[in-house]
Design an enzyme around this catalytic site. Structure first.
Site, short mmCIF file in Angstrom:
data_model
loop_
_atom_site.label_atom_id
_atom_site.label_comp_id
_atom_site.label_asym_id
_atom_site.label_seq_id
_atom_site.Cartn_x
_atom_site.Cartn_y
_atom_site.Cartn_z
N GLY A 17 1.11 12.93 -2.37
CA GLY A 17 0.08 12.02 -1.90
C GLY A 17 -1.23 12.79 -1.78
O GLY A 17 -1.37 13.89 -2.32
N ALA A 19 -2.44 14.41 0.67
CA ALA A 19 -2.29 15.71 1.33
C ALA A 19 -1.65 16.73 0.39
O ALA A 19 -2.14 17.86 0.26
CB ALA A 19 -1.44 15.55 2.59
N GLU A 54 -6.90 1.74 1.27
CA GLU A 54 -7.87 0.78 0.77
C GLU A 54 -9.30 1.06 1.24
O GLU A 54 -10.22 1.27 0.47
CB GLU A 54 -7.46 -0.64 1.22
N TRP A 162 12.27 13.76 -8.18
CA TRP A 162 13.27 14.61 -7.54
C TRP A 162 13.27 14.26 -6.06
O TRP A 162 12.20 14.10 -5.44
CB TRP A 162 12.93 16.09 -7.70
N GLU A 252 -8.96 -3.03 7.04
CA GLU A 252 -9.96 -3.15 8.11
C GLU A 252 -11.37 -3.28 7.53
O GLU A 252 -12.30 -3.74 8.20
CB GLU A 252 -9.86 -1.90 8.98
N ARG A 283 -7.53 -0.30 16.73
CA ARG A 283 -6.43 -1.18 16.29
C ARG A 283 -5.46 -1.55 17.40
O ARG A 283 -4.93 -2.66 17.41
CB ARG A 283 -5.68 -0.47 15.16
N TYR A 354 1.18 2.96 10.60
CA TYR A 354 0.90 4.40 10.59
C TYR A 354 1.78 5.09 11.63
O TYR A 354 2.04 4.54 12.71
CB TYR A 354 -0.57 4.66 10.92
N ARG A 394 -4.53 6.03 16.13
CA ARG A 394 -5.42 6.55 15.09
C ARG A 394 -6.58 5.59 14.85
O ARG A 394 -6.39 4.37 14.85
CB ARG A 394 -4.64 6.70 13.79
N ASN A 398 -9.55 7.69 9.43
CA ASN A 398 -9.37 9.11 9.79
C ASN A 398 -8.14 9.73 9.15
O ASN A 398 -7.99 10.95 9.16
CB ASN A 398 -9.23 9.26 11.31
#
Ligand SMILES: Cc1cc2nc3c(=O)[nH]c(=O)nc-3n(C[C@H](O)[C@H](O)[C@H](O)COP(=O)(O)OP(=O)(O)OC[C@H]3O[C@@H](n4cnc5c(N)ncnc54)[C@H](O)[C@@H]3O)c2cc1C
Length: 582
Positions: A17, A19, A54, A162, A252, A283, A354, A394, A398
């Site tokens: 992803g 990260a 998004e 994998w 959002e 949120r 999240y 969160r 961010n």
């Protein structure tokens, strides 16, 4: 069975992803071919969940217009209901603008202001418009940009599809990990001097969720099984605007661009809950407001799914703005609910979105044991990590920022460590054979309960008992149910497909075991926290209790079926907790 073959790299990254890719790019751009890298992903590299992001990525760009590091850090800390570690928040906020510029140099098509400078939009809980975006497909463009950049380098290999089954830790050190290659059905040992776990969150423990089907908390479960603490797992974010009935995200950005929430009386009800920030409150607050409206009879009910909802109205934005700024939202509403937001409001309700908690790390994303000692060679990045920036809640936009910053830090430190260490040390042969046995025991079973049935029951339990509003007895009942499902999966979980090649039934079963491990930790951590903070709201303890609970939960495995909880203080460097008003 022939025994376990091995693959070797200096650094192995689990997850491709934002990260994982950012970590790989950092290693390659700084150390080139001095450090060999393996990137493992259980789905095709570019199908990682991050492509679904998004709305935007937060960073301070225009200080001359009033934004500042201090404002971004304060918004994040306040948004976290003061559970964030403030030193990590400062680090992210200060490194974020450079990440945005790097992406810009590497070719990301950021949306622009009319004067050509990078545009930023509003997001909940941020007191400045600081989310950079590429229309409403930000994650897709970030992934594509990082992947394109990575293609410039040699000395890295991708292992698409994998499936990593376990990580191995011995004597406080990372000693390799195991992965199932679906093409031959064999378990391989990945030997490496360092590893980065970038496996994302665990949202699929819920049924009504925005997450891709692949987000089953594997990395968290592996860490838990290896004896590492999972931090603050009781805090699951419910995004206010999940499309009814599918749960697909309505970003959002839709409220950031001016969308309203309406109840069945046509009222913009957020005026009662967050009079200043209205729909752009954080949120946790917006989700609770929506559920309160629904519970007090001012919602709507979907006749087919039975789900109750309120409305998100974009009509006043007009077709041109919707097409320019929110094209994916229009397409999603049309395709998945048959509603054109240009003409009709969209039915929405809070949706699991999240995982604030994750694998316990220090400020620099090094994995820690419960005593706070670094597991040598092991790093965590992105949503899988709890460093902790997001605390109990969160702020939107961010997360992708943290993915970029943490990927960079973890990549750099893992490469430096790998260059210092002489050789990758692996586990014993017995350990490797035990891994094969663990995996294939599931296939050898002759009859039992298919994992999808157990998974469905798990998701129902989480959807009903660990949602926006929680309560002690209901959660305790839920925890008992999860313990039973966990026992059932281990005793009688059944893999119908007996073939070795591309046995996706087997992978579903391992994922289900992982989800049950993670759910067990969520439930135990949630029951123990007798206060309401951020996304964890309890009817039986409706107040935040700083005197007893301004601390992080650390959950480690205790025996086969239990979890042992301990707590760690929050690092408060700048702001003392105050009442949260919006
Ligand atoms: C619909 C949606 C929209 C969002 N929009 C935004 C937004 O606008 N802004 C924002 O900041 N955040 C947003 N978020 C949150 C953000 O997208 C995620 O937190 C972030 O993308 C996580 O990235 P990651 O790199 O940590 O993990 P992921 O992107 O989830 O990637 C995980 C990787 O790990 C691999 N993996 C997992 N388990 C295994 C295993 N067992 N073996 C091998 N590989 C494995 C997967 O294949 C994948 O490559 C959104 C989330 C959702 C659900």
């Amino acid at each position: 069975m022939s025994g376990v073959e091995s693959v070797e790299h200096d650094v192995v990254i689990v997850g491709s992803g934002i990260a994982g890719l950012r970590a790989a790019v950092e290693i390659k751009r700084v150390y080139g071919e001095k450090v060999s890298v393996g990137v493992i992903s259980k789905v095709q590299l570019m199908r990682s969940h991050s492509v679904a992001a998004e709305g935007g990525t937060a960073a301070v760009l225009y200080r001359e217009e009033g934004d500042s590091f201090s404002l971004h850090a304060w918004d994040t800390v306040k948004g976290s209901d003061f559970l964030a570690d403030q030193d990590v928040v400062w680090l992210m906020v200060k490194l974020a603008p450079e990440e945005m510029r790097l992406l810009e140099h590497w070719g990301i098509p950021w949306s622009r202001r009319p004067d050509g400078r990078i545009a930023q939009r509003a997001f909940g809980g941020h007191s400045f418009n600081r989310a950079l975006y590429a229309a409403d497909k930000t994650g897709f463009y970030e992934m594509q940009t990082l992947y394109n950049k990575l293609l410039e380098y040699d000395g890295w290999e991708r292992y698409d599809e994998w499936f990593v089954t376990n990580i191995n830790i011995e004597e406080g050190e990372f000693r390799g990990l195991y992965a199932l290659n679906p093409r031959d059905g064999n378990i391989y040992l990945f030997k490496a001097k360092a590893a980065i776990i970038a496996t994302g969150g665990a949202g699929r423990i819920y049924n009504f969720t925005t997450y891709s089907h692949s987000v089953t908390g594997d990395g968290l479960a592996m860490a838990f099984r290896a004896g590492l603490p999972l931090k603050d797992m009781e805090f699951v974010q419910f995004h206010p605007t999940g499309l009814v009935p599918s749960g697909i995200l309505i970003s959002e950005a839709a409220r950031g661009e001016g969308g309203y929430l309406l109840n069945s009386k046509g009222e913009r009800f957020m005026a009662r809950y967050a009079p200043q920030r209205m729909e752009l409150a954080p949120r946790d607050i917006v989700s609770r407001a929506m559920m309160t409206e629904i519970m007090e009879g001012r919602g709507f009910k979907d006749p087919v799914s039975g789900l109750e909802y309120v409305l998100l109205d974009l009509r006043h934005l007009g077709e041109d703005k919707i097409n320019e700024k929110l094209p994916a939202i229009r397409e999603i509403a049309l395709k998945h609910a048959g509603i054109d937001p240009v003409e009709e409001p969209i039915p929405v309700r809070p949706v699991a979105h999240y995982t604030m908690g994750g694998i316990h790390t220090d400020t620099y994303y090094r994995a820690l044991d419960v005593e706070g000692r670094w597991i040598k060679g092991l790093f965590v990045a992105g949503e899988a990590a709890a460093a902790s920036i997001h605390g109990a809640n969160r702020l939107g936009s961010n997360s992708t920022t943290e993915c970029l910053v943490s990927g960079r830090i973890a990549g750099m430190l893992a490469a430096e460590y790998a260059l210092r260490v002489k050789e990758a040390r692996g586990p014993s042969r017995e350990r490797s054979l035990a891994e094969e046995d663990w995996v294939y025991k599931l296939v050898r079973r002759e009859s039992g309960t298919p994992s999808y049935q157990i998974r469905r029951e798990l998701q129902e339990t989480m959807d009903t008992r660990f949602y926006v509003f929680r309560e002690g007895d209901s959660m305790r009942g839920g925890a008992l149910k999860i313990i039973k499902l966990r026992e059932a999966m281990r005793r009688e979980g059944y893999v119908e497909d007996k073939s070795r090649v591309y046995n996706t039934d087997l992978i579903l079963a391992i994922e289900t075991l992982n989800m049950l491990d993670v759910a067990l930790v969520v439930t135990k951590s949630a029951i123990a926290r007798t206060e309401s903070r951020g996304a964890h709201y309890r009817f039986d303890y409706p107040r935040r209790d700083d005197s007893s609970w301004l601390k992080h939960t650390l959950a480690i495995r205790y025996g086969e079926d239990d979890v042992s909880l301990s707590y760690e203080p929050v690092r408060i460097t700048t702001w003392k907790p105050t009442e949260r008003k919006y």
